[in-house]
Every structure is written in C-alpha cells, then in structure tokens.
Design a protein around this motif. Structure first.
Motif, PDB file in Angstrom:
ATOM      1  N   ILE A  84       6.712  -5.904  -8.724  1.00  0.00           N
ATOM      2  CA  ILE A  84       7.510  -5.437  -7.816  1.00  0.00           C
ATOM      3  C   ILE A  84       6.709  -5.005  -6.621  1.00  0.00           C
ATOM      4  N   ASN A  85       7.347  -4.924  -5.363  1.00  0.00           N
ATOM      5  CA  ASN A  85       6.824  -4.443  -4.061  1.00  0.00           C
ATOM      6  C   ASN A  85       7.866  -3.156  -4.112  1.00  0.00           C
ATOM      7  N   LEU A  86       7.040  -1.985  -4.536  1.00  0.00           N
ATOM      8  CA  LEU A  86       7.678  -0.520  -4.487  1.00  0.00           C
ATOM      9  C   LEU A  86       7.297   0.167  -3.006  1.00  0.00           C
ATOM     10  N   PHE A  87       8.516  -0.194  -2.320  1.00  0.00           N
ATOM     11  CA  PHE A  87       8.339   0.206  -0.868  1.00  0.00           C
ATOM     12  C   PHE A  87       8.457   1.575  -0.737  1.00  0.00           C
ATOM     13  N   TYR A  88       9.359   2.383  -1.386  1.00  0.00           N
ATOM     14  CA  TYR A  88       9.548   3.830  -1.417  1.00  0.00           C
ATOM     15  C   TYR A  88       9.672   4.455  -2.665  1.00  0.00           C
ATOM     16  N   SER A  89       8.819   5.503  -3.152  1.00  0.00           N
ATOM     17  CA  SER A  89       9.009   6.183  -4.290  1.00  0.00           C
ATOM     18  C   SER A  89       8.239   7.424  -3.939  1.00  0.00           C
ATOM     19  N   ASN A  90       8.601   8.506  -3.812  1.00  0.00           N
ATOM     20  CA  ASN A  90       8.173   9.873  -3.501  1.00  0.00           C
ATOM     21  C   ASN A  90       7.093   9.971  -4.387  1.00  0.00           C
ATOM     22  N   THR A  91       6.913   9.593  -5.808  1.00  0.00           N
ATOM     23  CA  THR A  91       5.931   9.986  -6.623  1.00  0.00           C
ATOM     24  C   THR A  91       4.411   8.910  -6.279  1.00  0.00           C
TER      25      THR A  91
END
Lengths: 330, 429
Positions: A74-81
């Motif tokens: 996956i390309n995790l573009f946004y995750s506050n963690t």
C-alpha cells in the motif's frame, strides 16, 4: 511524455500565459509520479473514536511485516499514527491525496463516528476557518473512495465507543455512508484479517462478504465450530473456573455466537488466543460487542438477563445474536 | 475525541472492568488491565501467589518494552532523522535534521529492525496473555495461564533478541541523538515536580513495588496521598451539575479548550513518566528537559529487559497461578500503579457486583493537564511556554519534539493537541 515532446510543448507555449503551460504539463506530471507505484494501493487512514489498538495490532503483522506492507502493498498517504508530516502539512496531504486519487484510493477508518451535535465529540483537524469532524471527514472521503474498509469493531459497528449509554451517539462507518463498507471487525482486529483483506482487494478485488459486511474468508465460521475444546463441550465437560483446561462455555464464552477464525489463526505470530489462555472468548468481532457479551464471565444463556446495564435492558436482539454463519470456509 | 468511559462503566459487572478498561488505550492496554485487576483483588480480598506476580509483571513489562521501542522509533525518530524516500514520510519537515549522511542512513534503517522487535515484545505478552493488545489472562486473583517450560523457554529466547536490539541499537541511537541535539537538554524544561505511583507490584496483596513511587517537589520526596488528588474542569469541555455533582460533557463551554481534565496533587501540577521513575529510583541524574525525557525512556527500556530476564528465571513451572475468591468484601476501592507514561489510577464504588461509579485518571491527564482554575498550566504546556522558535520553518518542529518527548497518548486522554491543527501555535504565542 518523451523529452522531445516536453521541449516541443515548452516551445509552443513559451509566448502564452505561464499558467497555460503548467495546466498542460501538470496532469502528465501527476501520471508520472503515480507510475512507479501503480500496483500499490493508495490508502488514506482516518483514526476516529477508538483506542488506537487497531493500528497497534496492525504493527504486529508478520509475513508481511509492517515495513513490507508499506513498501510492497500500500501507499499510505495519510495516517495520523504513521506519517511524519504534521500541522498544516498533514492536512494538505490529506486534501491532495483525495484530489489526485479521487475514485482510486481506499479509505481505512479506525474508530466509531460520534453523531451527536454534528459530530463535535471527535474533531480530526481544527483550522482557523473550520473544524473537520470525523463525521465530516468520513462523509467527504467515503463518497470518493474506491473501497471503504472499517478496521476494528468500533469502525465496523460502533463497538466499545458506542457502548451503553453511548452519550456521543457513536455509530459504525456503515451507518453514516450510503455505500458498501467492508467491515474487518475485532477488538482489536487480528492483523491477518486486515492485511489479508487488503491483499484480497489488491490481488482479486472485493472479497465475499457475510451479512454483516465482513469477509467470509475470516469471519465465515464461528469460534465454536473450530474450537480446540469442542470435544469438552460435546461431553458437557465445563471448566469450573478460569484457568482450567475444559470448555469455557460455563465461564461466559461467546464462541457459539462469534464469527472468527481465532482457534486456527491465533494471535501475534499465531501463538495464542483467549480460550487457549484458559479464558472465555468475549465475542469482540460481533456487531453487538461489548454490550451483547456482558457480563463477560456469565454463561451465554444468562448474559444481560440477570443484570441490567445503565438501568436499561441491553438489546440482545441485534443482528449478531441471531446470526449463525453457515458457510464453512476452512 | 471524547468517548465517556466513566459513563460506559456504570451499571456493568465490576469483573468486566479488566477487559473493558483495556479498551481505553491500544498502546498501553495492559496498564489498565493491571490496575483494574489490582482494584478487583482489593474488592475480593484475593491473595496473589508469587508465581502469578512474576507472570503479571512479565506481561506488563513486555507491553512497556513494546510501547517504549515503538515510541522511540515510530514516533520519535522522524523528529530528528531524515527518513528514507518513502510515501509514509511525505512532507516530513527536515529543516533541522543534523545527523551526517551515514549516521542518518543507519538510524533510519533501524526503523525496520524496530518493527520486528516490537512485535516480539507483544509475542511475549501473547504467549502468556492470549492476545495483544487487550490481553486476557492477567485478571483478578492471578493469571489464568500455566507457566510451562516451553512457554518460559520461548519467552527467554524472544527476550534475548529484544535485549540485543536495545543494547545494539536503541541505547547507542539515543546517545547519538542526545549528542547531536544537546541543545534539547535546555529546551522544553518543566518545573521538576514529579509524581509516580511506583511500578511492578509484588506481594500477596500487591502491596510491594519494585520501583518506588513518590511525590518529588524540588528535591524532597514524599509518599503520594490519594486524598490530595483533585480534578479541575475549569478549562475542559465539562460542566458539573450543581445539585448532583455529576460531571457531563459540554463541548460548547466558553473558555474551555480540551477534553482533558486538569489533575492536581495538593493544588499543583505534576509530571509523570520514565524520567520521574528513573530520578526517584536513583537511575538517572539530570534535568527536566525534552532530551532528559527521551534518554530516561531508553534507559528504562534497558533496565526492564534485565528485569524480565530475572523474572523468567524466577518462574516455577506449574499450574495456572489463579485464586479468585467468590465473594466481594468491599464496596469501594482505589488502585494505582505507574503505567508507561506515568501515574495511573482507577477507582470504583459498587453495589453488589455492579459498578455505581468508575473513575480513571490517566498519565496523560497529568502530563497534558490544561490550565487550572488559578491559571497554572500542566507540565507539557509549561514545557512549551517561552520556547523560542528562531525561524518559521521550525514552527512545528520544536513544539513537536517537546510534545512527543512526553509520549502523549492521544486515546486515553483524548486528542489534546491535534497535530493537524494550529493549536500548538496558539499555545505558544
């Protein structure tokens, strides 16, 4: 775009307004940026009302390990963690991803959505001009996502965040979106269920779902069907207390009403699970968890009949109660 | 974020508190399970076997190790090290990353090692606890899992790997950061008022603690008195009913700015966490700054690996060390322990076996206390106030480093300072 084409474009547009050149080139640039990762799934991960346990559970994934999920799946573009960006940079990233990957990204939601007072009990971003509540964000991103995956029981069905008396009127993601939501429930989720669902989406598209919107692959049989202690149950050999080797039905086990493959799959590199630890299954994948499982140590037939929670009888007629999956996927 | 756990607990069977309250926090769940078990031990007047205490502390410690390692590498490292070209680290603010290229490459590669070793910490917890987060076996009366030779042996070898990682990577990495960023020994200082409830309980009645607690106020250490703890909601989104005294959420309350209630001890704010524990127990002598908090957390991580190895050696193979008494003998109890981030308190009053009132004061409520009625600020706010931001590029960098050195737990105390906002900025100016 070949180098010669690019130079040609620059020559053609050199006398025109600068913006026209940018407008002509930008879409191509965006295509280019996306290219090396075309097989990876773009993901936006929103954390709403929960305990963060599902992202911790996700960190415990083995084969693939967490870094392998990020580098290969996956390309995790946004995750506050996980992300390094903060402040306004982070919010910009969220907006940009939603625009560039409109209709292509997968929205992962971790946590229930408080709906009371227009969702003021969970604010994801606070700017000078507006407050972005979890309700706003999920509604906004949920409409343009390719898939919506609810990770954990709070996001799937409300879970502990929506437990009685639920003063924030929290609900699962499926209740606020008019579209299909893939529920990967569990408190927390077993990382295999979540990573496995992502793998299915990437490799084969949408998995078969049960009537609660959960992948049948993982939730299609009950804990009871596959429990190592089933022979004790069949002989009515019940544990007299916690810590014993016999059937945990007498200790409040929710196995007969809980769809999950815990007995086979187990937890944390597949080493253990609650019944093997001589305690009852508390039905954490169910749509009526935790109220439908309470009191946790009271046998199933007497749950929530002897005791009233918050002075009102908790509903025991939710979908999870009458639900008995039929398909055996193992 | 507000979930209202204290309301959720009302009317439930008090024995459910162990599993329910673990769901307050995903990264420190065992802490809530532990303190709720201590509370139930008191309500039932259980006697805890020595083997059970070793097992309980091994599980609790494994969750500590998981927490500290993940905090340092996943959340702390990107504050100081330029992370590899990777989408996770888009928009990383690198205006003040000082490591040379080879050190930077080495440290950022340790992120991947940390992924694996933190998983091993939770594997120890799961071996004895059933699963993680939200273990099942650490309950009132002891532990439901039998410490057998195979489990002890597996845990020992996992522990070898974890300790090796801490020695080879985490301690040297911490040392390097503390040299390159030595100005952070003077940034984000707090007044030096520390509070700890003590950590790692032993004894039949959970009455002994291995690492002592106390109230440390500018050099003098006294034992904490629970009756001196107060909550202050003047700047929190809560209001108190004048007649019943019940507190309920009030998201539109003027002047309030957080879901965190201020917690005061004898009218003052106190800081908790590894720095407090390390100072009180004589393992660390230093200041009260951002870097002191980071260094003491890594030091504590190493000390805990040593303890777990000892405890695994002390375990005697045998049956599940669990003796739950049948009858509740008290109608109220308070229990305390230190958790990863500092002092944790649960208190309950019950009728028969049902919860009438359940109260939880988390470590982050101490560290991130908002202003109290008199206008005094909590430790994290105090650390931020007066911090010089020399250039606009560092607007998020410096406050981010200060805040993260407290290891804020956004779930248990709610999102006080949301990094997606301008709140941090408002607090400074």
């Amino acid at each position: 775009m070949e180098k010669s084409d690019f130079l040609q474009l620059c020559r053609e547009y050199h006398s025109i307004d600068d913006y026209a050149l940018s407008a002509r080139i930008l879409p191509t640039v965006r295509e280019y940026i996306k290219q090396p990762n075309t097989s990876k799934m773009p993901v936006i991960w929103l954390e709403t009302s929960d305990s963060g346990d599902n992202n911790i559970a996700f960190m415990n994934t083995t084969y693939p390990y967490l870094n392998q999920v990020f580098s290969d799946m996956i390309n995790l573009f946004y995750s506050n963690t996980f992300m390094a960006a903060q402040g306004r940079d982070a919010l910009a990233l969220l907006e940009e991803t939603a625009t560039v990957y409109d209709g292509e990204f997968t929205l992962v939601v971790e946590g229930a959505i408080p709906t009371k007072d227009n969702g003021i009990y969970n604010i994801i971003a606070r700017t000078k001009y507006y407050n972005l509540t979890a309700l706003d964000a999920v509604t906004w991103l949920g409409t343009s996502a390719k898939y919506v995956v609810a990770i954990g029981t709070c996001a799937s069905f409300g879970g502990v965040s929506a437990a009685a008396p639920n003063i924030t009127q929290s609900v699962g993601v499926g209740k606020v979106l008019k579209r299909e939501v893939i529920n990967v429930s569990g408190c927390p989720v077993n990382p295999d269920w979540f990573v496995g669902t992502l793998a299915h989406l990437i490799m084969y598209g949408r998995p078969d779902l049960d009537e609660l919107g959960r992948p049948k692959l993982f939730y299609g049989s009950t804990v009871h069907q596959h429990c190592q202690r089933r022979s004790y149950f069949d002989k009515k050999d019940f544990a007299e207390r916690l810590g014993e080797i016999e059937c945990m039905f007498s200790q409040g086990c929710m196995g007969p009403r809980t769809g999950s493959d815990c007995p086979y799959r187990q937890w944390i590199n597949h080493v253990n699970w609650p019944v093997k630890a001589n305690t009852p299954c508390i039905g954490c994948t169910n749509d009526n968890f935790p109220d439908g499982s309470a009191p946790f140590f009271t046998p199933l037939p007497q749950k929530n009949q002897s005791k009233q929670v918050n002075n009102e009888q908790l509903s025991t007629t939710g979908k999870g109660e009458s639900y008995e999956p039929t398909e055996n996927s193992v | 974020m507000f979930r209202g756990f204290e309301y959720i607990m009302r009317g439930r069977n008090v024995a459910d508190a162990v599993y329910m309250t673990q769901r307050i926090c995903g990264i420190c769940s065992t802490a809530h399970g532990a303190v709720a078990s201590y509370l139930l031990d008191e309500l039932y007047d259980n006697d805890i076997e020595e083997n059970a205490q070793y097992l309980r502390n091994i599980m609790f410690a494994a969750d500590f190790l998981q927490n500290h390692i993940r905090h340092f590498y996943f959340f702390g490292l990107p504050d100081f090290v330029i992370m590899p070209e990777n989408l996770l680290f888009l928009n990383q603010n690198c205006f003040d990353c000082r490591l040379d290229a080879s050190d930077n490459r080495r440290l950022s590669s340790h992120y991947i090692e940390a992924v694996k070793v933190a998983q091993k910490c939770h594997q120890i917890l799961a071996l004895f606890g059933g699963k993680a987060p939200h273990q099942h076996s650490f309950v009132h009366g002891g532990v439901t899992v039998a410490p057998t030779a195979d489990l002890i042996n597996q845990a020992q070898f996992l522990m070898e790997d974890i300790q090796e990682f801490v020695k080879r990577y985490m301690l040297p990495d911490t040392e390097l950061l503390s040299h390159c960023y030595d100005d952070y020994f003077h940034i984000g200082e707090t007044p030096g008022c520390f509070l700890s409830f003590g950590l790692f309980h032993f004894g039949k009645k959970n009455e002994q603690v291995l690492w002592k607690g106390g109230v440390l106020d500018r050099g003098s250490l006294t034992q904490p008195r629970l009756d001196l703890i107060q909550k202050d909601i003047s700047k929190s989104w809560f209001e108190r009913d004048k007649e019943t005294g019940d507190v309920s959420p009030a998201p539109y309350k003027p002047g309030a700015y957080t879901w965190v209630k201020a917690v005061l001890y004898n009218g003052k704010h106190y800081e908790g966490g590894p720095l407090a524990r390390m100072i009180m127990n004589g393992y660390y002598k230093g200041g009260t700054s951002t870097m002191d908090r980071i260094v003491s957390r890594s030091l504590e991580t190493f000390l805990i690996t040593e303890l777990v190895k000892d405890w695994l050696n002390c375990l005697k193979p045998g049956a599940a060390p669990l003796k739950q008494k049948e009858q509740i003998v008290k109608n109220q109890a308070i229990s305390v322990t230190d958790a990863m981030r500092g002092p944790l308190l649960h208190s309950a009053s019950i009728k028969d076996d049902q919860v009438r009132k359940y109260d939880i004061i988390t470590p982050t409520a101490w560290n991130f206390s908002p202003k109290d009625l008199a206008g005094y600020r909590g430790p994290a706010e105090t650390a931020l106030i007066g911090t010089e931001i020399p250039s606009p590029e560092l607007k998020y960098v410096i406050p981010g480093r200060i805040i993260r050195s407290f290891d804020p737990c956004l779930s248990c105390a709610t999102h006080l300072l949301d990094y997606d906002t301008n709140n941090v900025e408002h607090i400074i100016y």
